[in-house]
Scaffold this motif. Structure first.
Motif, PDB file in Angstrom:
ATOM      1  N   ASP A 121     -55.040  96.950 -64.936  1.00  0.00           N
ATOM      2  CA  ASP A 121     -56.402  96.437 -64.784  1.00  0.00           C
ATOM      3  C   ASP A 121     -57.186  97.269 -63.761  1.00  0.00           C
ATOM      4  OD1 ASP A 121     -55.867  95.478 -62.152  1.00  0.00           O
ATOM      5  OD2 ASP A 121     -55.440  93.458 -62.860  1.00  0.00           O
ATOM      6  N   ARG A 122     -58.419  96.895 -63.524  1.00  0.00           N
ATOM      7  CA  ARG A 122     -59.297  97.678 -62.644  1.00  0.00           C
ATOM      8  C   ARG A 122     -58.851  97.675 -61.192  1.00  0.00           C
ATOM      9  NH1 ARG A 122     -63.250  93.121 -63.894  1.00  0.00           N
ATOM     10  NH2 ARG A 122     -63.453  91.941 -61.963  1.00  0.00           N
ATOM     11  N   PHE A 123     -57.901  96.808 -60.844  1.00  0.00           N
ATOM     12  CA  PHE A 123     -57.364  96.765 -59.490  1.00  0.00           C
ATOM     13  C   PHE A 123     -56.050  97.539 -59.380  1.00  0.00           C
ATOM     14  CE2 PHE A 123     -59.682  92.830 -60.394  1.00  0.00           C
ATOM     15  CZ  PHE A 123     -60.729  92.981 -59.500  1.00  0.00           C
ATOM     16  N   GLY A 124     -55.553  98.037 -60.520  1.00  0.00           N
ATOM     17  CA  GLY A 124     -54.306  98.784 -60.538  1.00  0.00           C
ATOM     18  C   GLY A 124     -53.082  97.954 -60.878  1.00  0.00           C
ATOM     19  N   VAL A 125     -53.249  96.640 -61.053  1.00  0.00           N
ATOM     20  CA  VAL A 125     -52.125  95.763 -61.388  1.00  0.00           C
ATOM     21  C   VAL A 125     -51.804  95.918 -62.874  1.00  0.00           C
ATOM     22  CG1 VAL A 125     -51.315  93.371 -61.486  1.00  0.00           C
ATOM     23  CG2 VAL A 125     -52.704  94.142 -59.544  1.00  0.00           C
ATOM     24  N   SER A 126     -50.536  96.034 -63.183  1.00  0.00           N
ATOM     25  CA  SER A 126     -50.065  96.259 -64.544  1.00  0.00           C
ATOM     26  C   SER A 126     -49.734  94.933 -65.231  1.00  0.00           C
ATOM     27  CB  SER A 126     -48.811  97.148 -64.499  1.00  0.00           C
ATOM     28  OG  SER A 126     -48.351  97.437 -65.782  1.00  0.00           O
ATOM     29  N   TRP A 127     -50.189  94.790 -66.483  1.00  0.00           N
ATOM     30  CA  TRP A 127     -49.980  93.576 -67.277  1.00  0.00           C
ATOM     31  C   TRP A 127     -49.392  93.936 -68.626  1.00  0.00           C
ATOM     32  CZ3 TRP A 127     -51.756  88.653 -65.654  1.00  0.00           C
ATOM     33  CH2 TRP A 127     -52.505  88.648 -64.482  1.00  0.00           C
ATOM     34  N   GLN A 128     -48.336  93.247 -69.010  1.00  0.00           N
ATOM     35  CA  GLN A 128     -47.795  93.337 -70.365  1.00  0.00           C
ATOM     36  C   GLN A 128     -48.139  92.025 -71.055  1.00  0.00           C
ATOM     37  OE1 GLN A 128     -43.869  95.128 -71.005  1.00  0.00           O
ATOM     38  NE2 GLN A 128     -43.708  95.280 -68.767  1.00  0.00           N
ATOM     39  N   LEU A 129     -48.824  92.138 -72.203  1.00  0.00           N
ATOM     40  CA  LEU A 129     -49.251  90.966 -72.959  1.00  0.00           C
ATOM     41  C   LEU A 129     -48.500  90.933 -74.269  1.00  0.00           C
ATOM     42  CD1 LEU A 129     -53.073  91.448 -72.313  1.00  0.00           C
ATOM     43  CD2 LEU A 129     -51.472  90.008 -71.023  1.00  0.00           C
TER      44      LEU A 129
END
Length: 132
Positions: A121-129
């Protein structure tokens, strides 16, 4: 007291509150549990997040705005993994988290799930959906 493990997010650009607010807008069961800000004379930027606890979908997270600059930030090696209940939900979350970013894995069928996408995301946090 039983042991508890909580994900801790350290933001280096003063984005903790903005990120926390954004994440809460994505999940229905989300709330701020506690929020302490840096006061005048403390070693962090006045008004920024000294320490916060918030929940997303019943899971607790902590975050801070680090008053110290470090030589590291978030990495996709650790990510927040979300099993979505519907195609509508995975599409909505993917679009919101991807916003003007390049996906790590484009949303689609990759052979191991019905639909899957991976983004920073725009904050650098990684998300797996995932849509099982």
């Amino acid at each position: 007291m039983s042991q508890k493990i909580t994900t801790f997010l350290m933001f280096q650009n003063g984005d903790a509150e903005e990120a926390m607010t954004f994440y809460q807008s994505l999940f229905e069961d989300a709330k701020v549990v506690s929020l302490a800000r840096f006061e005048p004379g403390e070693p962090g930027p006045e008004g920024k997040v000294k320490h916060a606890v918030f929940t997303l979908a019943g899971q607790e997270y902590m975050c801070i705005d680090s008053p110290v600059r470090h030589g590291f930030t978030f990495t996709p090696s650790i990510s927040l993994y979300v099993d979505c209940a519907s195609e509508e939900e995975i599409d909505r979350l993917y679009a919101a988290l991807l916003e003007d970013r390049t996906p790590l894995m484009a949303l689609g069928s990759h052979g191991f799930s019905t639909k899957f996408g991976w983004v920073n995301d725009r904050f650098g946090v990684s998300w797996q959906l995932n849509l099982p």
